[in-house]
Write an enzyme that holds these catalytic residues in place. Sequence first.
Site, PDB file in Angstrom:
ATOM      1  N   TYR A 123      47.276  24.562  47.956  1.00 38.62           N
ATOM      2  CA  TYR A 123      46.068  24.030  47.328  1.00 38.62           C
ATOM      3  C   TYR A 123      44.979  25.087  47.528  1.00 38.62           C
ATOM      4  O   TYR A 123      44.218  25.081  48.505  1.00 38.62           O
ATOM      5  CB  TYR A 123      45.674  22.695  47.941  1.00 38.62           C
ATOM      6  CG  TYR A 123      46.622  21.564  47.605  1.00 38.62           C
ATOM      7  CD1 TYR A 123      47.613  21.715  46.627  1.00 38.62           C
ATOM      8  CD2 TYR A 123      46.545  20.334  48.252  1.00 38.62           C
ATOM      9  CE1 TYR A 123      48.481  20.690  46.313  1.00 38.62           C
ATOM     10  CE2 TYR A 123      47.412  19.299  47.931  1.00 38.62           C
ATOM     11  CZ  TYR A 123      48.381  19.480  46.982  1.00 38.62           C
ATOM     12  OH  TYR A 123      49.244  18.454  46.674  1.00 38.62           O
TER      13      TYR A 123
ATOM     14  N   SER B 165      48.627  11.742  41.726  1.00 39.05           N
ATOM     15  CA  SER B 165      48.107  11.533  40.360  1.00 39.05           C
ATOM     16  C   SER B 165      48.088  10.054  39.990  1.00 39.05           C
ATOM     17  O   SER B 165      48.552   9.670  38.918  1.00 39.05           O
ATOM     18  CB  SER B 165      48.933  12.327  39.339  1.00 39.05           C
ATOM     19  OG  SER B 165      48.738  13.702  39.484  1.00 39.05           O
ATOM     20  N   PRO B 166      47.548   9.190  40.857  1.00 37.45           N
ATOM     21  CA  PRO B 166      47.577   7.752  40.576  1.00 37.45           C
ATOM     22  C   PRO B 166      46.738   7.328  39.385  1.00 37.45           C
ATOM     23  O   PRO B 166      46.928   6.226  38.865  1.00 37.45           O
ATOM     24  CB  PRO B 166      47.054   7.127  41.875  1.00 37.45           C
ATOM     25  CG  PRO B 166      46.195   8.193  42.472  1.00 37.45           C
ATOM     26  CD  PRO B 166      46.889   9.484  42.140  1.00 37.45           C
TER      27      PRO B 166
ATOM     28  N   GLY C 239      46.486   9.711  36.862  1.00 42.88           N
ATOM     29  CA  GLY C 239      46.964  10.644  35.852  1.00 42.88           C
ATOM     30  C   GLY C 239      46.355  12.013  35.872  1.00 42.88           C
ATOM     31  O   GLY C 239      46.614  12.826  34.989  1.00 42.88           O
TER      32      GLY C 239
END
Length: 283
Positions: free
Chosen positions: A54, A208-209, A211
Amino acid sequence: MRTRSLGEGLLVSSLGLGGMPMSLAGRPSEEQSIAVIHAALDGGITLIDTADVYCVDDHDIGHNERLIAKALKAWRGDRSKVLVATKGGLRRPHGDWVTDARPERLRAACEASLRALGVDRIALYQLHAPDPAVAFEDSVGELARLRAEGKIAHVGLSNVSAAEIDTARALVPIASVQNRCNVIDRRAFEQGVIARCEALGIGFLAYSPVGGSRGRAGLAANAALGEIAARHGATPEEIAIAWLLARSPAIVPIPGASKPASIASILRAAEVQLSAAELAQLG
């Protein structure tokens, strides 16, 4: 905030914080990012998910891990209750995302993450993704060795199939599985990954809850989400997170954030209670 159990007796908040948006290109200032992390911790979030990659590129490896370590050091709360999960198995040459889960690469990545996080043992270390060029058993086997050496407390997997969960469990106990999952992208349900986690008592970390940045447009266009959100005085994103929480006690959504206001929304989502009729409406 309510809690949920991952595998191996790990107890965490029902929602986690995904650190990625704070470290990619266009990232916020360090001051703002630390404010985001502190807001999450102050709100009762006890799980922070990060990764060595990251960052912007290979010259920036570990940026998010170092940021989280700095934020935790400055936080006045009980740091012993916070679980930081990180990952290894990818590289960022020229800003690309490249899989590299060779055993020697995983070992080097784990040791670098120990230094970046400033810890003697990583609470939860996850294989970021299976590497098509490396036998899956070889990658997981290296994590098992790192665990036996005390450098990892618990092992997790990411971007895996149900069959790969079983393969990994034959080599080392698995505490968590982290795959993409949201109300629009339901492959983790459809392919049996979440059902396998439920059966085995493994936590499922839903990344990505909502999206991701591109997925929000899909949520906004979803009529059912809009209707339910209006009924609860919530946003479609908050309903999407509440839907995941309601679908399975194994799921811990880990939405990313780069603004303190986003943390307030995430915390509100944890309090939304969807009815059986609303769950049926969302499918």
